[in-house]
Design a protein around this motif. Structure first.
Motif, PDB file in Angstrom:
ATOM      1  N   ALA A 272     -14.347  52.572   7.679  1.00  0.00           N
ATOM      2  CA  ALA A 272     -14.189  52.936   6.307  1.00  0.00           C
ATOM      3  C   ALA A 272     -12.550  53.174   6.035  1.00  0.00           C
ATOM      4  CB  ALA A 272     -14.751  54.269   5.653  1.00  0.00           C
ATOM      5  N   ALA A 273     -11.887  53.780   6.866  1.00  0.00           N
ATOM      6  CA  ALA A 273     -10.391  54.031   6.799  1.00  0.00           C
ATOM      7  C   ALA A 273      -9.589  52.811   7.087  1.00  0.00           C
ATOM      8  CB  ALA A 273      -9.955  55.304   7.803  1.00  0.00           C
ATOM      9  N   ARG A 274     -10.105  51.849   7.907  1.00  0.00           N
ATOM     10  CA  ARG A 274      -9.524  50.720   8.362  1.00  0.00           C
ATOM     11  C   ARG A 274      -9.796  49.588   7.391  1.00  0.00           C
ATOM     12  NH1 ARG A 274      -6.949  46.741   8.842  1.00  0.00           N
ATOM     13  NH2 ARG A 274      -6.672  45.360  10.877  1.00  0.00           N
ATOM     14  N   TRP A 275     -11.142  49.422   6.942  1.00  0.00           N
ATOM     15  CA  TRP A 275     -11.627  48.196   6.140  1.00  0.00           C
ATOM     16  C   TRP A 275     -11.966  48.514   4.762  1.00  0.00           C
ATOM     17  CZ3 TRP A 275      -9.750  44.007   8.611  1.00  0.00           C
ATOM     18  CH2 TRP A 275      -9.715  44.045  10.156  1.00  0.00           C
ATOM     19  N   ASP A 276     -12.246  49.795   4.734  1.00  0.00           N
ATOM     20  CA  ASP A 276     -12.710  50.049   3.389  1.00  0.00           C
ATOM     21  C   ASP A 276     -14.178  50.070   3.320  1.00  0.00           C
ATOM     22  OD1 ASP A 276     -10.338  50.704   2.594  1.00  0.00           O
ATOM     23  OD2 ASP A 276      -9.850  48.950   1.741  1.00  0.00           O
ATOM     24  N   ASP A 277     -14.902  48.930   3.359  1.00  0.00           N
ATOM     25  CA  ASP A 277     -16.118  48.468   2.919  1.00  0.00           C
ATOM     26  C   ASP A 277     -16.984  49.018   4.064  1.00  0.00           C
ATOM     27  OD1 ASP A 277     -18.573  47.767   1.730  1.00  0.00           O
ATOM     28  OD2 ASP A 277     -18.136  45.738   1.917  1.00  0.00           O
ATOM     29  N   VAL A 278     -18.073  50.038   3.791  1.00  0.00           N
ATOM     30  CA  VAL A 278     -18.968  50.093   4.847  1.00  0.00           C
ATOM     31  C   VAL A 278     -20.507  49.753   4.441  1.00  0.00           C
ATOM     32  CG1 VAL A 278     -17.639  51.801   6.333  1.00  0.00           C
ATOM     33  CG2 VAL A 278     -19.056  52.459   4.252  1.00  0.00           C
ATOM     34  N   GLY A 279     -20.363  49.242   3.108  1.00  0.00           N
ATOM     35  CA  GLY A 279     -21.891  48.926   2.567  1.00  0.00           C
ATOM     36  C   GLY A 279     -22.559  47.868   3.369  1.00  0.00           C
ATOM     37  N   HIS A 280     -22.153  47.149   4.328  1.00  0.00           N
ATOM     38  CA  HIS A 280     -22.984  46.440   5.182  1.00  0.00           C
ATOM     39  C   HIS A 280     -23.377  47.027   6.353  1.00  0.00           C
ATOM     40  CE1 HIS A 280     -19.185  46.160   6.840  1.00  0.00           C
ATOM     41  NE2 HIS A 280     -19.627  45.407   7.958  1.00  0.00           N
ATOM     42  N   ILE A 281     -23.171  48.245   6.367  1.00  0.00           N
ATOM     43  CA  ILE A 281     -23.571  48.916   8.072  1.00  0.00           C
ATOM     44  C   ILE A 281     -24.533  49.936   7.504  1.00  0.00           C
ATOM     45  CG2 ILE A 281     -22.477  50.556   9.771  1.00  0.00           C
ATOM     46  CD1 ILE A 281     -19.654  49.318   9.069  1.00  0.00           C
ATOM     47  N   LEU A 282     -25.515  49.901   8.458  1.00  0.00           N
ATOM     48  CA  LEU A 282     -26.688  50.768   8.348  1.00  0.00           C
ATOM     49  C   LEU A 282     -26.833  51.342   9.990  1.00  0.00           C
ATOM     50  CD1 LEU A 282     -29.326  52.007   6.995  1.00  0.00           C
ATOM     51  CD2 LEU A 282     -30.333  50.108   8.111  1.00  0.00           C
ATOM     52  N   ASP A 283     -26.771  52.725   9.998  1.00  0.00           N
ATOM     53  CA  ASP A 283     -26.570  53.490  11.244  1.00  0.00           C
ATOM     54  C   ASP A 283     -28.250  54.157  11.127  1.00  0.00           C
ATOM     55  OD1 ASP A 283     -26.394  55.036  13.392  1.00  0.00           O
ATOM     56  OD2 ASP A 283     -25.186  56.876  12.257  1.00  0.00           O
ATOM     57  N   ILE A 284     -28.995  53.819  12.457  1.00  0.00           N
ATOM     58  CA  ILE A 284     -30.372  54.200  12.826  1.00  0.00           C
ATOM     59  C   ILE A 284     -30.287  54.932  14.132  1.00  0.00           C
ATOM     60  CG2 ILE A 284     -31.215  52.388  11.395  1.00  0.00           C
ATOM     61  CD1 ILE A 284     -31.851  51.072  14.498  1.00  0.00           C
ATOM     62  N   ALA A 285     -28.944  55.612  14.580  1.00  0.00           N
ATOM     63  CA  ALA A 285     -28.969  56.496  15.709  1.00  0.00           C
ATOM     64  C   ALA A 285     -30.006  57.559  15.479  1.00  0.00           C
ATOM     65  CB  ALA A 285     -27.584  56.886  16.034  1.00  0.00           C
ATOM     66  N   GLY A 286     -30.703  57.819  16.605  1.00  0.00           N
ATOM     67  CA  GLY A 286     -31.701  59.015  16.552  1.00  0.00           C
ATOM     68  C   GLY A 286     -32.941  58.704  15.859  1.00  0.00           C
ATOM     69  N   GLN A 287     -33.167  57.474  15.242  1.00  0.00           N
ATOM     70  CA  GLN A 287     -34.316  57.330  14.572  1.00  0.00           C
ATOM     71  C   GLN A 287     -35.422  56.448  15.223  1.00  0.00           C
ATOM     72  OE1 GLN A 287     -33.686  55.101  10.793  1.00  0.00           O
ATOM     73  NE2 GLN A 287     -31.850  56.351  10.386  1.00  0.00           N
ATOM     74  N   THR A 288     -34.924  56.115  16.602  1.00  0.00           N
ATOM     75  CA  THR A 288     -36.254  55.530  17.333  1.00  0.00           C
ATOM     76  C   THR A 288     -36.000  55.968  18.735  1.00  0.00           C
ATOM     77  OG1 THR A 288     -34.642  53.865  18.295  1.00  0.00           O
ATOM     78  CG2 THR A 288     -35.628  53.198  16.177  1.00  0.00           C
ATOM     79  N   THR A 289     -37.195  56.005  19.457  1.00  0.00           N
ATOM     80  CA  THR A 289     -37.493  56.042  20.833  1.00  0.00           C
ATOM     81  C   THR A 289     -37.256  54.854  21.422  1.00  0.00           C
ATOM     82  OG1 THR A 289     -39.809  55.192  20.830  1.00  0.00           O
ATOM     83  CG2 THR A 289     -39.379  57.698  20.220  1.00  0.00           C
ATOM     84  N   PRO A 290     -36.783  54.679  22.871  1.00  0.00           N
ATOM     85  CA  PRO A 290     -36.797  53.480  23.260  1.00  0.00           C
ATOM     86  C   PRO A 290     -37.925  52.487  23.163  1.00  0.00           C
ATOM     87  CG  PRO A 290     -36.151  55.115  24.870  1.00  0.00           C
ATOM     88  CD  PRO A 290     -36.801  55.790  23.707  1.00  0.00           C
ATOM     89  N   SER A 291     -39.024  52.808  22.862  1.00  0.00           N
ATOM     90  CA  SER A 291     -40.220  52.093  22.498  1.00  0.00           C
ATOM     91  C   SER A 291     -39.874  51.582  20.755  1.00  0.00           C
ATOM     92  CB  SER A 291     -41.562  52.572  22.488  1.00  0.00           C
ATOM     93  OG  SER A 291     -42.701  51.790  22.322  1.00  0.00           O
ATOM     94  N   GLY A 292     -39.514  52.232  20.231  1.00  0.00           N
ATOM     95  CA  GLY A 292     -39.330  51.907  18.807  1.00  0.00           C
ATOM     96  C   GLY A 292     -38.003  50.939  18.627  1.00  0.00           C
ATOM     97  N   LEU A 293     -37.119  51.162  19.464  1.00  0.00           N
ATOM     98  CA  LEU A 293     -35.766  50.385  19.551  1.00  0.00           C
ATOM     99  C   LEU A 293     -36.097  48.924  19.816  1.00  0.00           C
ATOM    100  CD1 LEU A 293     -32.747  50.279  19.522  1.00  0.00           C
ATOM    101  CD2 LEU A 293     -32.887  50.671  21.989  1.00  0.00           C
TER     102      LEU A 293
END
Length: 368
Positions: A272-293
């Motif tokens: 966000a600091a470098r490129w301003d727009d983060v609207g196209h980024i989705l963070d799913i860290a921690g939402q999946t098990t390896p199986s769900g991944l």
């Protein structure tokens, strides 16, 4: 007298140990695939003697589509008579479990894939007592072949015979023992399919993603202290992915384990600091098990990753993949993946951007 090899084995027992990392075990799937090609109706049963009980890889491997069962047996090392190894107390617990599995599975072929150590050799010999199966192993050191009915060559001899560079591609290690059965890799890649949990996660994730833009998955990864040296710098990735977004609009899907949320959040802040727009980024860290991944990977058009478990999973699922290595490590590359060595984790940004765009364009051509 060695027991005869079955012409058409029905139940094959595979013994592994060494590392319980997702990538390390998944590399064995190339050998599993070759066994299933040779004997399509044979059941494959994995016995893994693990020093890391409860590791995240266990549940994923137990769901692997090529395995009929997977058993992870804790095997703690200690000091016995001044020597590092597995002592009598551990064997008193292990041997009944190994006997139970052998009697339940009743294999007609036992394959010990490990070239080093004595533990899996003992396990193979012990399980052989409770079934009619011959045991096959790797004759890595003098005398080790005596534990088995048949033995493949040591790793360096295997590499020499196949004119492979040394250190050898880690996936090839499992084929040293298969040489005793006359089986060759013949370019077989590692394999993994989307699981039921993965399909469920993918279906829920699709509602959050626009359908008119391709998806680039990124795994910064390496959230454990012992793996930090393999993590590319966040600043480097921010610069690279910003340039990629400018050249080819996409959805950026950040994957990661629960302990990697802070790494992803650091990326988002710097992006966000470098490129301003983060609207196209989705963070799913921690939402999946390896199986769900597996579901998240199935939705990606390409995948960019550090040298971590998701890198191997993406390759195994056939997702076009770019692996980022901070330092050269040829034995851990996959021939199906593109590789960029970043030097210190923060260099070669131009080469990385070019590699992503090249992979991206190639995949779009394929998709069309």
């Amino acid at each position: 007298m060695p027991r005869s090899l079955p012409a058409e084995p029905h139940r094959i027992l595979l013994i592994k140990s060494h590392s319980a990392g997702i990538g390390d075990i998944l590399r064995s799937s190339a050998a599993w695939a070759v066994l299933k090609k040779r004997w399509p109706d044979a059941e494959l049963h994995l016995v893994f003697l693990t020093r890391w009980p409860g590791y995240p890889s266990e549940a994923l491997i137990q769901e692997h589509h090529l395995l009929s069962s997977a058993h992870f047996l804790p095997m703690q090392e200690g000091r016995f008579v001044g020597i590092r190894g597995v002592g009598p107390r551990i064997w008193r617990r292990l041997l009944p479990e190994l006997r139970r599995i052998a009697q339940e599975v009743q294999p007609d072929l036992i394959i010990d894939h490990e070239p080093f150590g004595i533990e899996t050799s003992i396990a193979a010999r012990w399980m052989r007592h409770f079934c009619a199966a011959p045991a096959v192993g790797v004759n890595q050191v003098l005398g080790r072949g005596r534990f088995y009915d048949y033995a493949g060559p040591g790793l360096q001899e295997y590499a020499r015979r196949h004119e492979l560079s040394w250190p050898m591609d880690y996936t090839e290690r499992d084929f040293a023992v298969l040489a005793a059965l006359g089986l060759e890799r013949n370019g077989q890649r590692i394999v993994l399919q989307e699981t039921a949990a993965g399909r469920q996660f993918r279906e829920s994730l699709q509602f959050q993603l626009p359908r008119d833009r391709p998806i680039i998955g990124v795994n910064i990864g390496c959230g454990t202290p012992d793996a930090e040296k393999k993590r590319p710098s966040v600043e480097f990735l921010v610069e690279v992915m910003g340039q990629v977004a400018a050249a080819s609009p996409h959805i950026l899907l950040l994957t990661g384990a629960p302990n990697e949320r802070s790494i992803n959040q650091g990326f988002l802040g710097q992006y966000a600091a470098r490129w301003d727009d983060v609207g196209h980024i989705l963070d799913i860290a921690g939402q999946t098990t390896p199986s769900g991944l597996t579901g998240a990977l199935a939705i990606c058009d390409i995948f960019v990753s550090s040298d971590s478990g998701p890198y191997h999973m993406a390759v195994a699922m056939g997702v076009p993949t770019l692996a980022l290595f901070n330092f050269p490590s040829p034995e851990h590359y996959h021939r199906e993946a593109s590789v960029v060595v970043t030097g210190n984790g923060s260099g070669n940004s131009d080469a990385t951007v070019s590699s992503i765009l090249r992979l991206f364009d190639k995949n779009r051509v394929f998709m069309s």
